[in-house]
Design an enzyme around this catalytic site. Structure first.
Site, short mmCIF file in Angstrom:
data_model
loop_
_atom_site.label_atom_id
_atom_site.label_comp_id
_atom_site.label_asym_id
_atom_site.label_seq_id
_atom_site.Cartn_x
_atom_site.Cartn_y
_atom_site.Cartn_z
N GLU A 58 1.84 -6.97 8.48
CA GLU A 58 2.22 -5.56 8.37
C GLU A 58 3.28 -5.33 7.29
OE1 GLU A 58 0.45 -3.17 10.04
OE2 GLU A 58 -0.72 -4.96 10.56
N PRO B 298 0.82 -1.22 0.00
CA PRO B 298 0.00 0.00 0.00
C PRO B 298 0.85 1.27 0.00
CG PRO B 298 -0.16 -1.16 2.11
CD PRO B 298 0.63 -2.02 1.20
N ASP C 155 -8.30 0.58 -25.63
CA ASP C 155 -8.74 0.52 -24.24
C ASP C 155 -8.64 1.84 -23.51
OD1 ASP C 155 -9.67 -1.93 -23.52
OD2 ASP C 155 -7.67 -2.78 -23.41
N ARG D 283 -2.21 -9.50 -20.73
CA ARG D 283 -3.03 -9.15 -21.90
C ARG D 283 -2.31 -8.23 -22.88
NH1 ARG D 283 -5.42 -4.55 -21.65
NH2 ARG D 283 -7.17 -5.04 -23.01
C1 JBH Z 1 -2.04 -4.15 0.10
O1 JBH Z 1 -3.85 -2.12 0.91
C2 JBH Z 1 -3.39 -2.11 -0.34
N1 JBH Z 1 -3.64 -1.07 -1.18
C3 JBH Z 1 -3.09 -1.01 -2.38
N2 JBH Z 1 -2.24 -1.91 -2.78
C4 JBH Z 1 -1.84 -2.98 -1.99
C5 JBH Z 1 -0.89 -3.90 -2.40
C6 JBH Z 1 -0.53 -4.92 -1.56
C7 JBH Z 1 -1.10 -5.05 -0.32
C8 JBH Z 1 -2.41 -3.12 -0.73
#
Ligand code: JBH
Length: 239
Positions: free
Chosen positions: A112, A85, A169, A154
């Site tokens: 985590e 994230p 696309d 793809r």
């Molecule tokens: C978690 O919580 C996430 N948001 C966006 N991408 C991710 C990638 C791996 C784990 C997330």
């Protein structure tokens, strides 16, 4: 191209046997290997995580199983992808770029995250990219890995039958660059009192292309204002 995916939930990646990616694999257009991180654990409980140094909630993935599992997979031409994230956003330009690589290894973290020394170590041996797929919270990297594999696969030559559907696309560079696609219609010409827009039945291809571009622009303005400039036709922009 080859993609190796490392996870503690190999079954989570079963969908890669289906649909477009599954077909590309069985046709030999892409090779995908899925590896269970727990196979590299050394204790009786096959543990792959531990408490965070400095305290705090949750668990951190230990470096040892990652190192032992990644060592034989990674070469100097590997791109090591770590879904996270806190990574930079994975987008269509990234997918285009990665579709030209010969080898991706995707390291799926849970809890985590992965001990940061793992990424620092492999950054000395190959390119490492930490990427997120959007601003929402997932439980681990597996879903992000599915997203990345499908977006990249793809784009490989021979995978999508109609090359135009890749070119035209949403987000793809070219005529519709930076726009999402407008509405689409198929038979019947009238359904529950709704007629298909006349122009699409006209056979006038220049008119149709112009109409589609207008529709794409309008829809992008409405649904994804972040992709276009301020709406110069909006009432608050007048005068
Ligand atoms: C978690 O919580 C996430 N948001 C966006 N991408 C991710 C990638 C791996 C784990 C997330």
């Amino acid at each position: 191209m080859r993609i190796d995916i490392v996870t503690i939930f190999p079954d989570y990646l079963a969908p890669l046997e289906l649909s477009l990616v599954g077909k590309a694999r069985s046709e030999g257009l892409i090779e995908i290997g899925v590896h269970d991180l727990r196979d590299a654990a050394t204790d009786r409980h096959r543990s792959v995580d531990d408490e965070p140094y400095g305290g705090g909630p949750g668990m951190v993935m230990s470096p040892q199983p990652w190192g032992d599992l990644l060592d034989p997979l990674v070469t100097d031409s590997t791109l090591l992808v770590v879904p996270s994230p806190s990574g930079r956003r994975f987008d269509q330009v990234t997918a285009q770029d990665w579709s030209q690589r010969e080898h991706l290894v995707i390291a799926c973290g849970r809890y985590e995250g992965i001990d940061s020394r793992v990424m620092a170590h492999y950054a000395q041996r190959c390119e490492v990219a930490e990427v997120g797929i959007g601003d929402y919270v997932l439980a681990g990297g597996e879903v992000a890995a599915l997203v990345i594999v499908e977006a990249v696969t793809r784009l490989l030559p021979g995978v999508v039958g109609n090359a135009r559907s890749v070119i035209e696309d949403s987000f793809a560079p070219g005529e519709m660059e930076g726009l999402v696609e407008g509405p689409v219609f198929t038979r019947p010409p009238v359904w529950r009192d709704q007629a298909v827009p006349e122009v699409l039945l006209s056979g006038n291809h220049a008119e149709i292309a112009r109409w589609r571009h207008e529709q794409a622009l309008a829809r992008t303005q409405r649904m994804r204002p972040d992709l276009v400039g301020p709406d110069v036709n909006a009432p608050e922009a007048q005068e």
